[in-house]
Structures are given as C-alpha cells and as structure tokens.
Design an enzyme around this catalytic site. Structure first.
Site, PDB file in Angstrom:
ATOM      1  N   GLY A 165     -53.979-121.037  47.628  1.00  0.00           N
ATOM      2  CA  GLY A 165     -53.681-121.882  46.489  1.00  0.00           C
ATOM      3  C   GLY A 165     -54.564-121.611  45.287  1.00  0.00           C
ATOM      4  O   GLY A 165     -54.167-121.866  44.146  1.00  0.00           O
ATOM      5  N   GLU A 207     -53.000-118.725  43.570  1.00  0.00           N
ATOM      6  CA  GLU A 207     -51.762-119.245  42.981  1.00  0.00           C
ATOM      7  C   GLU A 207     -52.059-120.051  41.713  1.00  0.00           C
ATOM      8  O   GLU A 207     -51.301-119.978  40.735  1.00  0.00           O
ATOM      9  CB  GLU A 207     -51.014-120.092  44.009  1.00  0.00           C
ATOM     10  CG  GLU A 207     -50.419-119.246  45.130  1.00  0.00           C
ATOM     11  CD  GLU A 207     -49.832-120.068  46.262  1.00  0.00           C
ATOM     12  OE1 GLU A 207     -48.631-119.910  46.530  1.00  0.00           O
ATOM     13  OE2 GLU A 207     -50.565-120.872  46.872  1.00  0.00           O
ATOM     14  N   GLU A 212     -52.188-116.731  53.800  1.00  0.00           N
ATOM     15  CA  GLU A 212     -51.462-117.788  54.504  1.00  0.00           C
ATOM     16  C   GLU A 212     -50.867-117.367  55.838  1.00  0.00           C
ATOM     17  O   GLU A 212     -50.735-118.198  56.756  1.00  0.00           O
ATOM     18  CB  GLU A 212     -50.350-118.338  53.587  1.00  0.00           C
ATOM     19  CG  GLU A 212     -50.841-119.253  52.479  1.00  0.00           C
ATOM     20  CD  GLU A 212     -51.257-118.496  51.216  1.00  0.00           C
ATOM     21  OE1 GLU A 212     -51.467-119.138  50.183  1.00  0.00           O
ATOM     22  OE2 GLU A 212     -51.370-117.248  51.270  1.00  0.00           O
ATOM     23  N   ALA A 252     -56.046-124.011  49.767  1.00  0.00           N
ATOM     24  CA  ALA A 252     -55.687-125.406  49.948  1.00  0.00           C
ATOM     25  C   ALA A 252     -56.585-126.018  51.021  1.00  0.00           C
ATOM     26  O   ALA A 252     -57.270-125.308  51.762  1.00  0.00           O
ATOM     27  CB  ALA A 252     -54.223-125.532  50.348  1.00  0.00           C
TER      28      ALA A 252
END
Length: 260
Positions: free
Chosen positions: A112, A115, A135, A66
C-alpha cells in the site's frame, strides 16, 4: 480534526502530510486512511494551498504497506469493501486531484505504500529507498490500484515480474524503469520535493489542474484522451490566468497567476 496517525502542516503554499506511525513503519491502517482522506481533501479545497508533499515519519519507511492485522477477520465482501473504500477515498482522489501531489519516498515503500506513492503525480526517492508489491507472499494481490498504476508506469512485463516475484527493487532501478522521477540522498529528499513543487507553483494553477486531468485521461478505459485535452485546452481560454500569461509573455515579464 485532530489527527492521531498523520501530521499535516502548511508552510507557505505547500501542505506537508506525514504518515506518523514510525513504530509500525508507517503502515496504512483504516484509521490512517480515513485521516489521509480528510487531510488531502482539505488541502485540495483550500485556496491557500497550491500543492501537497506526502512522506513518512522517520528514516526507515515511507509506508511499509497496509496494516496486515486488519486482514485477518475479512471475508470476500470485507476485502472488496476495504479495497473500494481505500481506492475511492484516498488513492483515486490524489490521482485525480486539482493540485500537484509529490511523494517524498524515504525508505521502504511496499504494498500500500508503493500504491500511495504511485497515486501521487510525481515520485522522488532517497537513494536508500526500497520499492515493491509483496502481496502474493500473503496470498493476496495489490488492492489499492497497484496492478493498474504500476502497469501504466513501467509496462506489463516489469509489473508482472515485480508482483509475481514479490521482490523489492532499489530507487535506482525504480528510476530506470520510470517508476521514480528523481533519486537523491536522504538529506536532499524534502528539499528536492520542495524545489520541484515550488517551481510548479509558479505556473498557472488552473492550467496545472487541466494538465492533470488531461494526462490522466490518456490511460483511463473508455475515455477519449484527445477530446479531454481539447476540452481542457479550450477552458483555459476562459481564465484570467491565460490573459495574464499571454500579456506577461508579450511584455517580457514574469506572469503573476491568481488561479482565476
């Protein structure tokens, strides 16, 4: 819609979506997620598109995570809204879509990015890809479905190890763990994704959609997967595709499915 952060093009019955922020290692910011929502939902609703391939621009990254700069100003409510918005408008839509989506993972797929790949139905990785959920190095946990989808794919123990250590793994390890379906050279990545998707596109589209729904039901809390399978199996008997498939089998010819 004119996209600024992604590229979307159709070749034959395949929609190619490329995260196009190479200078940022294709990081997922809010604008990119919004564009992904539009591109993916458009593809799912377009009768001329049979499936989608998602990849990242350039050789270095699929999606390296992200956009961390957007986290700085968030509080608890803001963090919840960010995760909920991304999951419901992009990741869940991909996973529950009515058409196959393949992630062609070129380079880093972190946070992300991993993911996003896990939300896709099939993952193909180049042999130089690096995968991970780092993360906790930021004081976070995965928020776009990573804790749930990784557990379903590789099991609880390996998921906790990957998340708690924040270590990256190789594509080969990802294949061994069941996270990656195929590992190929960088030059073979898109051709392999195209080959696999084109094979899927020879099958009955409505049956493919039913298969996605039934398989997803196997791991959804509160869902009776066997009942879902029976429901989707029975629905196939109301389609012209089933009649075509049965007739083609009996007549010893290739079926010509119309998605009806």
């Amino acid at each position: 819609m004119v996209f600024e952060n992604i590229l979307s093009e159709q070749k034959g019955r395949i929609q190619y979506i490329t995260i196009n922020r190479e200078s940022k290692l294709n990081a997922l910011n809010k604008a990119t997620l919004a564009e992904l929502h539009v591109a993916i939902t458009t593809g799912f609703n377009d009768e001329g598109i049979g499936g989608i391939i998602i990849t990242g621009a350039g050789p270095k990254a699929f999606v390296a995570g992200a956009d961390i700069a957007e986290f700085a100003a968030l509080d608890i409510a803001g963090g919840r809204d960010m995760a909920l918005d991304a999951q419901t408008k992009v990741f869940d839509i991909i996973e529950n879509g009515n058409k196959p989506v393949i992630a062609a993972v070129n380079g880093f797929a972190l946070g992300g990015g991993l993911e996003l790949a896990m939300a896709c139905h099939i993952r193909i990785a180049s042999d130089n890809a690096k995968l991970g959920l780092p993360e906790v190095t930021l004081g976070l946990i995965p928020g776009y479905g990573g804790t749930q989808r990784l557990t379903r794919l590789v099991g609880r123990g390996k998921t906790l190890e990957m998340i708690m250590t924040a270590d990256m793994i190789s594509a080969a390890d990802g294949y061994q763990y069941g996270l990656i379906n195929h590992v190929v050279s960088p030059a073979e990545l898109l051709p392999k994704a195209e080959e696999l998707l084109n094979k899927i596109l020879l099958r009955a589209p409505l049956a493919i959609a039913s298969a996605i729904k039934a398989v997803n039901a196997a791991t959804l809390p509160g869902t009776q997967g066997f009942e879902t399978e029976i429901d989707e199996f029975s629905k196939c008997f109301g389609t012209s595709d089933l009649k075509e498939g049965v007739n083609a089998f009996l007549e010893k010819r290739k079926a010509d499915f119309k998605g009806k």
